[in-house]
Scaffold this motif. Structure first.
Motif, PDB file in Angstrom:
ATOM      1  N   ARG A 258       0.851  -1.181   0.000  1.00  0.00           N
ATOM      2  CA  ARG A 258       0.000   0.000   0.000  1.00  0.00           C
ATOM      3  C   ARG A 258       0.891   1.238   0.000  1.00  0.00           C
ATOM      4  O   ARG A 258       1.839   1.307   0.773  1.00  0.00           O
ATOM      5  N   LEU A 259       0.603   2.193  -0.855  1.00  0.00           N
ATOM      6  CA  LEU A 259       1.331   3.456  -0.853  1.00  0.00           C
ATOM      7  C   LEU A 259       0.982   4.226   0.415  1.00  0.00           C
ATOM      8  O   LEU A 259      -0.168   4.198   0.867  1.00  0.00           O
ATOM      9  N   HIS A 260       1.974   4.892   0.996  1.00  0.00           N
ATOM     10  CA  HIS A 260       1.759   5.706   2.195  1.00  0.00           C
ATOM     11  C   HIS A 260       2.155   7.149   1.891  1.00  0.00           C
ATOM     12  O   HIS A 260       3.215   7.393   1.306  1.00  0.00           O
ATOM     13  N   VAL A 261       1.298   8.082   2.267  1.00  0.00           N
ATOM     14  CA  VAL A 261       1.562   9.513   2.124  1.00  0.00           C
ATOM     15  C   VAL A 261       1.237  10.167   3.459  1.00  0.00           C
ATOM     16  O   VAL A 261       0.170   9.928   4.030  1.00  0.00           O
ATOM     17  N   HIS A 262       2.168  10.980   3.978  1.00  0.00           N
ATOM     18  CA  HIS A 262       1.939  11.717   5.226  1.00  0.00           C
ATOM     19  C   HIS A 262       2.084  13.202   4.923  1.00  0.00           C
ATOM     20  O   HIS A 262       3.140  13.644   4.480  1.00  0.00           O
ATOM     21  N   VAL A 263       1.007  13.956   5.176  1.00  0.00           N
ATOM     22  CA  VAL A 263       0.962  15.390   4.867  1.00  0.00           C
ATOM     23  C   VAL A 263       0.793  16.174   6.162  1.00  0.00           C
ATOM     24  O   VAL A 263      -0.072  15.848   6.980  1.00  0.00           O
ATOM     25  N   GLY A 264       1.602  17.205   6.328  1.00  0.00           N
ATOM     26  CA  GLY A 264       1.442  18.126   7.450  1.00  0.00           C
ATOM     27  C   GLY A 264       0.363  19.141   7.099  1.00  0.00           C
ATOM     28  O   GLY A 264       0.307  19.625   5.971  1.00  0.00           O
ATOM     29  N   VAL A 265      -0.494  19.451   8.070  1.00  0.00           N
ATOM     30  CA  VAL A 265      -1.588  20.400   7.850  1.00  0.00           C
ATOM     31  C   VAL A 265      -1.590  21.454   8.951  1.00  0.00           C
ATOM     32  O   VAL A 265      -1.095  21.210  10.055  1.00  0.00           O
ATOM     33  N   ASN A 266      -2.162  22.597   8.630  1.00  0.00           N
ATOM     34  CA  ASN A 266      -2.261  23.673   9.619  1.00  0.00           C
ATOM     35  C   ASN A 266      -3.540  23.572  10.446  1.00  0.00           C
ATOM     36  O   ASN A 266      -3.552  23.923  11.614  1.00  0.00           O
ATOM     37  N   ASP A 267      -4.638  23.117   9.833  1.00  0.00           N
ATOM     38  CA  ASP A 267      -5.937  23.025  10.502  1.00  0.00           C
ATOM     39  C   ASP A 267      -6.456  21.600  10.324  1.00  0.00           C
ATOM     40  O   ASP A 267      -6.932  21.232   9.243  1.00  0.00           O
ATOM     41  N   LEU A 268      -6.372  20.802  11.366  1.00  0.00           N
ATOM     42  CA  LEU A 268      -6.736  19.387  11.274  1.00  0.00           C
ATOM     43  C   LEU A 268      -8.215  19.202  10.936  1.00  0.00           C
ATOM     44  O   LEU A 268      -8.548  18.415  10.037  1.00  0.00           O
ATOM     45  N   ASP A 269      -9.107  19.906  11.615  1.00  0.00           N
ATOM     46  CA  ASP A 269     -10.542  19.725  11.377  1.00  0.00           C
ATOM     47  C   ASP A 269     -10.919  20.075   9.936  1.00  0.00           C
ATOM     48  O   ASP A 269     -11.649  19.332   9.282  1.00  0.00           O
ATOM     49  N   GLN A 270     -10.419  21.184   9.448  1.00  0.00           N
ATOM     50  CA  GLN A 270     -10.691  21.589   8.072  1.00  0.00           C
ATOM     51  C   GLN A 270     -10.145  20.553   7.089  1.00  0.00           C
ATOM     52  O   GLN A 270     -10.796  20.193   6.109  1.00  0.00           O
ATOM     53  N   SER A 271      -8.956  20.050   7.371  1.00  0.00           N
ATOM     54  CA  SER A 271      -8.334  19.059   6.489  1.00  0.00           C
ATOM     55  C   SER A 271      -9.076  17.728   6.537  1.00  0.00           C
ATOM     56  O   SER A 271      -9.227  17.065   5.504  1.00  0.00           O
ATOM     57  N   ILE A 272      -9.557  17.324   7.708  1.00  0.00           N
ATOM     58  CA  ILE A 272     -10.347  16.096   7.804  1.00  0.00           C
ATOM     59  C   ILE A 272     -11.604  16.224   6.950  1.00  0.00           C
ATOM     60  O   ILE A 272     -11.961  15.296   6.207  1.00  0.00           O
ATOM     61  N   ARG A 273     -12.286  17.365   7.032  1.00  0.00           N
ATOM     62  CA  ARG A 273     -13.481  17.569   6.201  1.00  0.00           C
ATOM     63  C   ARG A 273     -13.134  17.476   4.715  1.00  0.00           C
ATOM     64  O   ARG A 273     -13.811  16.794   3.942  1.00  0.00           O
ATOM     65  N   PHE A 274     -12.058  18.166   4.319  1.00  0.00           N
ATOM     66  CA  PHE A 274     -11.653  18.173   2.913  1.00  0.00           C
ATOM     67  C   PHE A 274     -11.351  16.758   2.422  1.00  0.00           C
ATOM     68  O   PHE A 274     -11.896  16.303   1.411  1.00  0.00           O
TER      69      PHE A 274
END
Length: 153
Positions: A3-19
């Motif tokens: 399985r490919l794995h991608v880890h992205v840093g985000v500034n706003d977790l809740d907004q990013s979870i919705r997106f």
């Protein structure tokens, strides 16, 4: 199956979870105050986001395997690649216990290969503290989810 794995840093977790939940048409399989992960089958990817490290953007890429044989297969390919590998061994990172090795591609992008062996209640910080002293001494401290660099002597 890998399985490919991608880890992205985000500034706003809740907004990013919705997106990403809309983008993937799926809710995260793991949600913590500083981290979320989707284990998707189409496309087959382990996609993680977190606010734990500085800056937004791709933190690293990886290949997650399902068993020890696949891990050895990928490790053998890493050794054939033109670059040094760092065998981290047993570690706790991203709320999971795993066995992993790191390599940087020619552009400096960090890739991890790993086998998840269990869950953890903590985000983790790298090599297991229960590792033998001789093993732990070869692993300088570094943030979780980042290849450990040898320190200058």
């Amino acid at each position: 199956m890998k399985r490919l794995h991608v880890h992205v840093g985000v500034n706003d977790l809740d907004q990013s979870i919705r997106f990403y939940s809309h983008l993937f048409a799926a809710e995260p399989t793991v949600t913590k105050p500083d981290y979320a992960k989707w284990m998707l089958d189409d496309p087959r990817v382990n996609f993680a986001i977190s606010t734990r490290q500085e800056g937004a953007g791709v933190r690293h890429l990886g290949i997650q395997v399902e068993n020890a044989d696949e891990l050895q297969e990928v490790y053998a390919r890493l050794k054939q690649a033109d670059g040094p590998t760092l065998e981290e061994g047993a570690t706790t990172c991203c709320y999971a216990k795993s066995e992993k090795t790191w390599i940087n591609d020619p552009q400096g992008v960090a890739w991890e290969t790993f086998l998840t062996t269990g869950e953890s209640t903590t985000y983790g910080g790298g090599v297991e503290s229960a590792a033998p002293e001789s093993h732990a001494a070869t692993k300088p401290s570094a943030p979780c989810c980042a290849p450990r660099q040898e320190s200058a002597a």
